[in-house]
Design a protein around this motif. Structure first.
Motif, short mmCIF file in Angstrom:
data_model
loop_
_atom_site.label_atom_id
_atom_site.label_comp_id
_atom_site.label_asym_id
_atom_site.label_seq_id
_atom_site.Cartn_x
_atom_site.Cartn_y
_atom_site.Cartn_z
N SER A 57 11.04 24.60 -7.06
CA SER A 57 12.07 25.49 -6.52
C SER A 57 13.35 25.48 -7.35
CB SER A 57 12.40 25.11 -5.07
OG SER A 57 12.89 23.77 -5.01
N GLN B 67 7.08 32.14 -4.54
CA GLN B 67 8.42 32.60 -4.21
C GLN B 67 9.39 32.47 -5.38
OE1 GLN B 67 9.49 30.36 -0.71
NE2 GLN B 67 8.62 31.90 0.66
N THR C 183 4.90 36.33 -1.65
CA THR C 183 5.76 36.45 -2.82
C THR C 183 6.25 37.89 -2.95
OG1 THR C 183 5.88 36.12 -5.22
CG2 THR C 183 3.84 37.01 -4.37
N LYS C 184 7.29 38.07 -3.72
CA LYS C 184 7.83 39.40 -3.98
C LYS C 184 7.16 39.95 -5.23
CE LYS C 184 12.10 41.99 -4.73
NZ LYS C 184 13.56 41.92 -4.87
#
Length: 509
Positions: A61, A127, A225-226
């Motif tokens: 992250s 992500q 996810t985008k």
């Protein structure tokens, strides 16, 4: 050195984890945690997995872990920062390999935590892609996810317990899409000789968990996810595209020779979980007709889906009722799926347009096999027969034949495969008259109902379908009886003889 319960080692793992969080100069503590994970002690293993979960979730992250660094780079060409990131990537891959191995651990807690940790890595990569310069068309971590799916569909380890836990991730539309694509590619690469029963069982368990949103939206929008806007993204968002893959997946899976347990599970879910999501349910016609011809429990389970194809999708099956008639055998009253069978049979025979000769054959055959049926089954079969006669007035002749002298012998031919040709309409339901003398009062009471005028409404079978011996016993024991009978028939005097024929002799010594 490990202590017996692993307490000291767990404390050391937690200490190493905290040091890794504090500074890069303690990065070698990660090697110690990986080394601890080689133990067989489940307490230590769980501590290691939790540490992996916390550490690599942070590395991913925060962007500290880059996955696009080639492994074949020469160390001399790398800067100090790049060397660290390459080293961290290698530890990440080593950890994934260990977690993949632990998914098949004998302890369920270890297996579940390993799977959840792997899926957390998938989530973090999806992500916040770990590679800043990632040129992939999709940010979804397909490579890592494929390894998870391949582990769940092992050919040697039963993963059904884990797959139930995996279901929560299938609420994401992109996870479902990539799962179906991976499974389909895997299935079409297999042959009957290269698959095991365990593999087929695992795949079926995964397929059973796949579901689609109930809303009618053309595009799906619940993603892990985008996605960047491109052609590949449109396929992921399209419900029609996903249903197409889902249909092909099931068709190719059903080409295999399924073990009996998997076969039954498939037939159990087809009608309500699979068929509504297929692009065309008629693709299952060959599979279901072949299943219906097998006989026994397989035929019973194929009934529901086949009936839907016949009545809702215009499948032509001229022998449907002959096949159904063949299933009315003594064994059907003892099988696990008895309630399901009679519920469906009641639906199939509910039409008032069926020939009376055919309906009479079903009533007669069911009455015949009821003579040797258990009491719990008779509480279903007798009301079932009553409903058949009630719906078809021409069948009342079976219980109200005015010329009994014509019935010196039963005209019914039970061995005849065609119900219309069985001559049941020329017979009578003497079997129900026989059951009026049944030892169980509920059965005798239901059988005596045919002596009374028929009512307009059918008997509801809902509660009766699940009746068992335990239910019958419990009902009888709850009754409050003031005078318990000592004989089956009421006695006529002291010895059972009429008083005028009694001749008592007393002898006095």
């Amino acid at each position: 050195m490990e202590d017996s319960d692993g307490t000291c080692v767990v404390a050391q793992i937690e200490k190493n984890t905290r040091q890794c969080f504090q500074s890069r100069k303690h990065a070698n503590c990660l090697l110690d945690i990986i080394a601890y994970s080689e133990t067989k002690n489940k307490v230590i293993l769980l501590a290691c997995i939790r540490s992996f979960h916390r550490l690599f979730a942070l590395y991913l992250s925060s962007g500290e872990l880059f996955l696009d660094i080639p492994n074949d780079l020469k160390e001399a060409d790398l800067k100090k920062e790049e060397k660290y990131k390459l080293w961290l990537k290698e530890r990440y891959e080593e950890t994934i390999a260990k977690l993949i191995q632990l998914v098949h651990h004998e302890n369920l807690n270890v297996k579940e935590l390993s799977l959840c940790t792997l899926m957390r890595f998938v989530l973090e990569e999806a992500q916040l892609p770990a590679a800043k310069h990632c040129q992939s068309k999709t940010h979804f971590p397909v490579a890592l996810f494929r390894r998870v799916v391949l582990t769940l569909t092992s050919a040697s380890c039963d993963s059904t317990a884990l797959i139930g836990r995996f279901k929560e991730y299938l609420s994401y539309d992109d996870v479902r899409y990539h799962l179906m694509r991976i499974l389909h590619k895997q299935i079409i690469s297999k042959t009957q000789d290269t698959v095991s029963d365990t593999y087929l069982n695992n795949v079926e368990a995964l397929l059973e968990q796949i579901d689609f949103p109930s809303d009618e939206m053309e595009e799906l929008n619940h993603f892990l996810t985008k996605y960047p806007e491109n052609e590949n993204t449109e396929k992921v968002k399209s419900k029609d595209e996903q249903r197409k893959i889902y249909t092909n997946l099931w068709i190719d899976f059903l080409q295999f020779k399924l073990p009996n347990c998997v076969y039954k599970k498939v037939l159990t879910i087809l009608h309500d979980k699979v068929m509504p999501n297929l692009t065309n349910p008629l693709y299952l016609s060959d599979f279901l007709t072949a299943s219906y011809d097998i006989g026994g429990a397989i035929s019973l389970l194929a009934l529901n889906s086949l009936f839907l194809l016949v009545h809702k999708h215009n499948l032509g099956y001229p022998d449907f009722y002959e096949k159904l008639y063949a299933l009315f055998e003594p064994g059907v009253l003892h099988v696990k799926y008895r309630a399901r069978f009679f519920y469906l049979a009641d639906q199939f025979l509910s039409s008032t347009h069926l020939p009376s000769a055919m309906v009479a054959a079903f009533a007669k055959k069911l009455a015949r096999i009821s003579l040797t049926a258990p009491a719990s089954a008779l509480t279903i079969t007798i009301p079932f027969i009553y409903n058949l006669i009630n719906r078809h007035p021409n069948c009342k002749i079976l219980i109200h034949r005015e010329t009994p002298e014509d019935l010196q012998e039963d005209a019914y031919k039970i061995e005849e495969a065609d119900p219309v040709k069985s001559k049941a309409i020329e017979s009578s339901l003497w079997e129900l008259k026989t059951l009026q003398c049944h030892f169980h009062p509920d059965v005798a009471k239901k059988a005596k109902r045919i002596d009374q005028p028929l009512v307009k409404n059918d008997i509801s079978l809902g509660i009766l379908l699940e009746t068992s011996y335990s239910d019958l016993y419990g009902k009888e024991t709850k009754k409050k009886v003031k005078h318990a009978p000592a004989n089956f028939n009421p006695p006529k005097g002291i010895t059972g003889l009429p008083s005028d024929k009694l001749n008592l002799c007393w002898t006095l010594d």
